[in-house]
Motif scaffolding. Structure first.
Motif, short mmCIF file in Angstrom:
data_model
loop_
_atom_site.label_atom_id
_atom_site.label_comp_id
_atom_site.label_asym_id
_atom_site.label_seq_id
_atom_site.Cartn_x
_atom_site.Cartn_y
_atom_site.Cartn_z
N THR A 27 0.85 -1.19 0.00
CA THR A 27 0.00 0.00 0.00
C THR A 27 0.88 1.24 0.00
OG1 THR A 27 -1.62 -1.19 1.37
CG2 THR A 27 -1.90 1.19 1.16
N HIS A 28 0.64 2.10 -0.96
CA HIS A 28 1.33 3.37 -1.08
C HIS A 28 0.49 4.24 -1.99
CE1 HIS A 28 2.58 1.42 -4.78
NE2 HIS A 28 3.11 0.45 -4.04
N VAL A 29 0.93 5.45 -2.29
CA VAL A 29 0.10 6.37 -3.08
C VAL A 29 -0.21 5.85 -4.48
CG1 VAL A 29 0.73 8.43 -1.78
CG2 VAL A 29 2.08 7.78 -3.81
N PHE A 30 0.61 4.95 -5.02
CA PHE A 30 0.37 4.42 -6.36
C PHE A 30 -0.50 3.16 -6.35
CE2 PHE A 30 4.74 6.33 -6.70
CZ PHE A 30 4.31 7.51 -7.27
N GLY A 77 7.99 15.28 -0.14
CA GLY A 77 6.99 14.43 -0.79
C GLY A 77 6.73 13.14 -0.02
N PRO A 78 7.79 12.43 0.41
CA PRO A 78 7.56 11.21 1.19
C PRO A 78 6.79 11.47 2.49
CG PRO A 78 9.76 11.19 0.29
CD PRO A 78 9.20 12.55 -0.01
N GLN A 79 7.04 12.59 3.15
CA GLN A 79 6.28 12.91 4.36
C GLN A 79 4.80 13.09 4.02
OE1 GLN A 79 8.87 16.22 5.50
NE2 GLN A 79 9.16 15.24 7.50
N VAL A 80 4.52 13.73 2.92
CA VAL A 80 3.13 13.91 2.48
C VAL A 80 2.49 12.55 2.22
CG1 VAL A 80 1.67 14.79 0.60
CG2 VAL A 80 3.47 16.23 1.57
N ALA A 81 3.22 11.67 1.53
CA ALA A 81 2.68 10.34 1.22
C ALA A 81 2.39 9.55 2.49
CB ALA A 81 3.67 9.57 0.34
N LEU A 82 3.29 9.62 3.46
CA LEU A 82 3.07 8.90 4.72
C LEU A 82 1.90 9.50 5.50
CD1 LEU A 82 6.78 8.35 5.83
CD2 LEU A 82 5.19 6.62 4.95
N ARG A 83 1.83 10.83 5.51
CA ARG A 83 0.72 11.50 6.20
C ARG A 83 -0.62 11.13 5.56
NH1 ARG A 83 -0.99 13.36 11.03
NH2 ARG A 83 -3.03 14.20 10.55
N ILE A 121 -4.05 13.38 -4.19
CA ILE A 121 -3.20 12.20 -3.97
C ILE A 121 -3.95 10.93 -4.36
CG2 ILE A 121 -1.92 10.85 -2.25
CD1 ILE A 121 -1.46 13.58 -0.79
N LEU A 122 -5.24 10.89 -4.12
CA LEU A 122 -6.05 9.73 -4.53
C LEU A 122 -5.92 9.48 -6.03
CD1 LEU A 122 -8.09 7.50 -3.81
CD2 LEU A 122 -9.90 9.20 -4.14
N LYS A 123 -5.77 10.53 -6.81
CA LYS A 123 -5.64 10.41 -8.27
C LYS A 123 -4.35 9.71 -8.70
CE LYS A 123 -8.29 14.63 -9.12
NZ LYS A 123 -8.18 16.03 -9.60
N LEU A 124 -3.38 9.57 -7.80
CA LEU A 124 -2.13 8.88 -8.12
C LEU A 124 -2.30 7.36 -8.14
CD1 LEU A 124 0.40 10.93 -5.92
CD2 LEU A 124 -0.04 11.18 -8.39
N ASP A 125 -3.40 6.88 -7.61
CA ASP A 125 -3.64 5.43 -7.48
C ASP A 125 -3.77 4.78 -8.85
OD1 ASP A 125 -4.21 2.90 -6.51
OD2 ASP A 125 -6.16 3.45 -5.68
N VAL A 130 2.88 -2.20 -7.60
CA VAL A 130 4.05 -1.55 -8.21
C VAL A 130 5.32 -2.27 -7.78
CG1 VAL A 130 5.40 0.59 -8.26
CG2 VAL A 130 2.89 0.68 -8.34
N ILE A 131 5.34 -2.72 -6.53
CA ILE A 131 6.54 -3.35 -5.99
C ILE A 131 6.60 -4.83 -6.34
CG2 ILE A 131 7.80 -3.90 -3.87
CD1 ILE A 131 6.42 -1.44 -2.60
N MET A 132 5.50 -5.51 -6.19
CA MET A 132 5.45 -6.96 -6.33
C MET A 132 4.36 -7.33 -7.33
SD MET A 132 7.05 -9.42 -5.07
CE MET A 132 7.52 -9.82 -3.44
N PRO A 133 4.58 -8.35 -8.14
CA PRO A 133 3.51 -8.79 -9.04
C PRO A 133 2.29 -9.26 -8.25
CG PRO A 133 5.56 -10.02 -9.43
CD PRO A 133 5.77 -9.17 -8.22
N SER A 134 1.19 -9.38 -8.91
CA SER A 134 -0.06 -9.79 -8.27
C SER A 134 0.06 -11.17 -7.63
CB SER A 134 -1.20 -9.82 -9.29
OG SER A 134 -2.36 -10.37 -8.70
N HIS A 135 -0.43 -11.27 -6.42
CA HIS A 135 -0.44 -12.55 -5.73
C HIS A 135 -1.55 -13.46 -6.25
CE1 HIS A 135 1.95 -10.13 -2.94
NE2 HIS A 135 2.47 -11.28 -2.58
N HIS A 136 -2.37 -12.97 -7.15
CA HIS A 136 -3.41 -13.80 -7.75
C HIS A 136 -2.89 -14.56 -8.96
CE1 HIS A 136 -6.70 -12.52 -5.24
NE2 HIS A 136 -6.34 -11.27 -5.41
N ASP A 137 -1.66 -14.30 -9.38
CA ASP A 137 -1.05 -15.01 -10.49
C ASP A 137 -0.53 -16.35 -9.97
OD1 ASP A 137 0.75 -16.05 -12.39
OD2 ASP A 137 1.47 -14.07 -12.98
N PRO A 138 -1.07 -17.47 -10.48
CA PRO A 138 -0.65 -18.79 -9.97
C PRO A 138 0.85 -19.03 -10.09
CG PRO A 138 -2.56 -19.00 -11.41
CD PRO A 138 -2.10 -17.58 -11.50
N GLU A 139 1.49 -18.51 -11.12
CA GLU A 139 2.94 -18.71 -11.28
C GLU A 139 3.72 -17.98 -10.18
OE1 GLU A 139 4.41 -20.90 -13.32
OE2 GLU A 139 2.36 -21.45 -13.85
#
Length: 151
Positions: A27-30, A77-83, A121-125, A130-139
Motif C-alpha cells: 500500500t502506497h500512493v500508487f 513528498g515522502p512525508q506527504v505520502a506517509l501523512r 493524492i487519490l488520483k495517483l492510485d 508496483v513493488i510486487m507482481p499480483s499474488h493472484h497469479d498462480p505462477e
C-alpha cells in the motif's frame, strides 16, 4: 498476516474463531488498496502498509503532486505520502537506512492534509501493484512457495 486479498481474507475470517488483527499488504500512493480496504474495515481487520514509500518506484521521490503539496506544508513528498496513509487510517512503518530520513519519517503529526490535497493524492492510485507482481497469479504463488511438481 500478510498479503491477504479480499477473497482470501473473507474466507479466512469466516472459518476462524479469532479474526486476524492486521493485514499487511502493499500500500502506497500508487497502489492505495481502496477496494481491499472496504473488506478489511467490514471484517474489523486493520490495514497495514508494506512498502509505504513504494520502494522509490514510479518516481516516488520526485513525484510532482507530492512535492507541490509538501512545499505548502514545509514537508517532503515522502512525508506527504506517509501523512496521507495515516489520515486514511493505514498503519505505516517506513523503512530507511538513512538516519535523517528516519527522523523525517517521524515528523508527520504537525500538519494535516486538506480534503482537496487528499483528493489530488487519490488520483495517483494506479490500482495495480508496483513493488510486487499480483499474488493472484498462480505462477507467482508457485514461485513464493518453492513449488515443485509431484511425480
Amino acid at each position: 498476516m500478510s498479503n491477504f486479498y479480499p477473497d482470501h481474507l473473507i474466507d479466512l475470517c469466516h472459518f476462524m474463531d479469532i479474526v486476524p488483527a492486521v493485514n499487511q499488504v502493499e500500500t502506497h500512493v500508487f497502489f492505495q488498496q481502496v477496494e481491499a480496504r472496504k473488506y478489511m474495515d467490514e471484517l474489523d481487520v486493520r490495514h497495514m502498509s508494506w512498502g509505504p514509500l513504494a520502494e522509490g518506484k514510479n518516481g516516488f521521490f520526485t513525484n510532482e503532486t507530492l512535492a507541490t503539496i509538501g512545499a505548502k506544508h514545509g514537508k517532503t513528498g515522502p512525508q506527504v505520502a506517509l501523512r496521507y496513509l495515516l489520515q486514511r487510517g493505514v498503519i505505516v512503518i517506513p523503512k530507511s537506512v538513512h538516519k535523517e530520513r528516519m527522523a523525517q519519517n517521524l515528523q508527520l503529526f504537525d500538519f494535516t492534509l486538506t480534503y482537496a490535497e487528499m483528493t489530488e493524492i487519490l488520483k495517483l492510485d494506479t490500482t495495480q501493484p508496483v513493488i510486487m507482481p499480483s499474488h493472484h497469479d498462480p505462477e507467482i504463488t508457485k514461485m513464493f512457495m518453492g513449488f515443485a511438481p509431484r511425480g
